[in-house]
Motif scaffolding. Sequence first.
Motif, PDB file in Angstrom:
ATOM      1  N   LYS A   9       0.873  -1.091  -0.021  1.00 62.75           N
ATOM      2  CA  LYS A   9      -0.243  -0.089  -0.473  1.00 62.75           C
ATOM      3  C   LYS A   9       0.858   1.187   0.242  1.00 62.75           C
ATOM      4  O   LYS A   9       0.640   2.217  -0.814  1.00 62.75           O
ATOM      5  CB  LYS A   9      -0.971  -0.043   1.088  1.00 62.75           C
ATOM      6  CG  LYS A   9      -1.898   1.089   1.335  1.00 62.75           C
ATOM      7  CD  LYS A   9      -3.058   0.968   2.250  1.00 62.75           C
ATOM      8  CE  LYS A   9      -3.707   2.481   3.062  1.00 62.75           C
ATOM      9  NZ  LYS A   9      -4.338   1.932   4.236  1.00 62.75           N
ATOM     10  N   ARG A  32       1.291   7.226  -6.570  1.00 66.12           N
ATOM     11  CA  ARG A  32       0.450   7.740  -6.992  1.00 66.12           C
ATOM     12  C   ARG A  32       0.306   8.779  -6.723  1.00 66.12           C
ATOM     13  O   ARG A  32       0.175   9.759  -7.770  1.00 66.12           O
ATOM     14  CB  ARG A  32      -0.867   7.039  -6.095  1.00 66.12           C
ATOM     15  CG  ARG A  32      -2.325   7.795  -6.469  1.00 66.12           C
ATOM     16  CD  ARG A  32      -3.415   7.957  -5.884  1.00 66.12           C
ATOM     17  NE  ARG A  32      -3.297   8.356  -4.586  1.00 66.12           N
ATOM     18  CZ  ARG A  32      -3.914   9.764  -3.975  1.00 66.12           C
ATOM     19  NH1 ARG A  32      -3.650   9.819  -5.016  1.00 66.12           N
ATOM     20  NH2 ARG A  32      -3.223  10.143  -2.759  1.00 66.12           N
ATOM     21  N   LYS A  33       0.734   9.244  -5.446  1.00 65.85           N
ATOM     22  CA  LYS A  33       1.431  11.157  -5.529  1.00 65.85           C
ATOM     23  C   LYS A  33       2.488  11.482  -6.183  1.00 65.85           C
ATOM     24  O   LYS A  33       1.993  12.465  -6.590  1.00 65.85           O
ATOM     25  CB  LYS A  33       2.333  11.065  -3.673  1.00 65.85           C
ATOM     26  CG  LYS A  33       1.035  10.814  -2.661  1.00 65.85           C
ATOM     27  CD  LYS A  33       1.286  10.282  -1.379  1.00 65.85           C
ATOM     28  CE  LYS A  33       0.316  10.568  -0.297  1.00 65.85           C
ATOM     29  NZ  LYS A  33       0.582  11.071   1.055  1.00 65.85           N
ATOM     30  N   LYS A  34       3.356  10.495  -7.309  1.00 67.44           N
ATOM     31  CA  LYS A  34       4.140  11.305  -7.501  1.00 67.44           C
ATOM     32  C   LYS A  34       3.633  10.753  -8.843  1.00 67.44           C
ATOM     33  O   LYS A  34       4.860  11.723  -9.855  1.00 67.44           O
ATOM     34  CB  LYS A  34       5.362  10.690  -7.555  1.00 67.44           C
ATOM     35  CG  LYS A  34       6.541  10.692  -5.897  1.00 67.44           C
ATOM     36  CD  LYS A  34       7.474   9.698  -5.937  1.00 67.44           C
ATOM     37  CE  LYS A  34       8.106  10.193  -5.396  1.00 67.44           C
ATOM     38  NZ  LYS A  34       9.880   9.447  -4.413  1.00 67.44           N
ATOM     39  N   ASP A  35       2.600  11.135  -8.894  1.00 67.70           N
ATOM     40  CA  ASP A  35       1.755  10.731 -10.401  1.00 67.70           C
ATOM     41  C   ASP A  35       3.023   9.775 -11.557  1.00 67.70           C
ATOM     42  O   ASP A  35       3.202  10.300 -12.692  1.00 67.70           O
ATOM     43  CB  ASP A  35       1.612  12.140 -11.342  1.00 67.70           C
ATOM     44  CG  ASP A  35       0.476  11.835 -12.185  1.00 67.70           C
ATOM     45  OD1 ASP A  35       0.426  13.026 -13.177  1.00 67.70           O
ATOM     46  OD2 ASP A  35       0.123  10.711 -12.612  1.00 67.70           O
ATOM     47  N   ARG A  48       2.396   1.739  -3.712  1.00 65.79           N
ATOM     48  CA  ARG A  48       1.708   2.214  -4.717  1.00 65.79           C
ATOM     49  C   ARG A  48       1.414   3.886  -5.104  1.00 65.79           C
ATOM     50  O   ARG A  48       0.696   4.406  -5.084  1.00 65.79           O
ATOM     51  CB  ARG A  48       0.527   1.045  -4.560  1.00 65.79           C
ATOM     52  CG  ARG A  48       0.636   0.065  -5.015  1.00 65.79           C
ATOM     53  CD  ARG A  48      -0.488  -0.676  -5.106  1.00 65.79           C
ATOM     54  NE  ARG A  48      -0.497  -2.493  -5.757  1.00 65.79           N
ATOM     55  CZ  ARG A  48      -0.940  -3.254  -5.756  1.00 65.79           C
ATOM     56  NH1 ARG A  48      -2.320  -3.332  -4.694  1.00 65.79           N
ATOM     57  NH2 ARG A  48      -1.034  -4.478  -6.698  1.00 65.79           N
ATOM     58  N   GLU A  49       0.983   3.969  -3.181  1.00 67.16           N
ATOM     59  CA  GLU A  49       0.698   5.362  -2.860  1.00 67.16           C
ATOM     60  C   GLU A  49       1.015   6.745  -2.684  1.00 67.16           C
ATOM     61  O   GLU A  49       1.401   7.326  -3.121  1.00 67.16           O
ATOM     62  CB  GLU A  49       0.098   4.826  -0.956  1.00 67.16           C
ATOM     63  CG  GLU A  49      -0.657   6.948  -0.505  1.00 67.16           C
ATOM     64  CD  GLU A  49      -1.329   7.419  -1.064  1.00 67.16           C
ATOM     65  OE1 GLU A  49      -1.439   8.855  -0.958  1.00 67.16           O
ATOM     66  OE2 GLU A  49      -2.391   5.996  -1.611  1.00 67.16           O
ATOM     67  N   ALA A  50       2.191   5.749  -2.578  1.00 72.15           N
ATOM     68  CA  ALA A  50       3.556   6.773  -3.335  1.00 72.15           C
ATOM     69  C   ALA A  50       4.224   7.284  -5.426  1.00 72.15           C
ATOM     70  O   ALA A  50       4.494   7.848  -4.672  1.00 72.15           O
ATOM     71  CB  ALA A  50       5.234   6.006  -2.961  1.00 72.15           C
TER      72      ALA A  50
END
Length: 257
Positions: free
Chosen positions: A209, A216-219, A212-214
């Motif tokens: 998690k 997503r934040k960095k696009d 994947r969140e990292a």
Amino acid sequence: MKNVMLCAGMLLLAGSLTARADEPREQTYRIGADVDVTGHVTATQVEQDVPASVAAMLTSAVKQWQFTSATRNGQPVPAHTFIYAKLQALPNAGGQYELHISFAGNGPKFDRAVRQPQQYPREAVHRRQTAFVFINATVQPDGRLADMTVNSQFAEWPVPASFKDASLKIARTWHFIPEQVDGQPVATQVRIPINFTMSGQILTPEQVKILREAARKKDAVANAEADQPGIPLPSEQEVALDSPLQPSAVATIISAP
């Protein structure tokens, strides 16, 4: 001539990077740059193994970028840095590729030719553990690192001491080519990520998690993945924290077929 160079660059990207048809292709290049007292790039040095057609495109793009002038004793002076330029071939609706060259940072140059592989902690191998750390350090004028500290890339993901020890051990062997101000090498603070990954590594649901969140934040979904499909890994590109040359106009250069 511009179209010929563009097509050659696209073919080189398609041949050198792993991707299926109609997928983006990308690669990051390090380019030496001489910057004058007005902040303009006046000369570039592309690494010798870069194909000539790609080197020409990179040089053209970099010379369109501008920096805030370096200073000494309050006066603008010429400087030298190393620019990271990301070259992307992106598919469009017509089935062709657009070429994007974007600024990805600048600072001292990591001499990867002398980089030794990091040693995986023995107990971590047995436990199939992975870790993502970064080293904060000072690149000294002679290219060696000083004032090194190791921390986790993720606050909620503690790093065992064995990974920290392994990071410091390998970092003591590293060498950088420093930036220059008015012809003299200068110290620069850098942050260097290190990814400890291995075949058959075990990630907890919480760690998956976090990764994947990292992303997503960095696009940015990395091309490299862990053993578990779809889990992006953090970038390992070093970042200069206080380069004497700060970008002021580095818009992405786009060329269409």
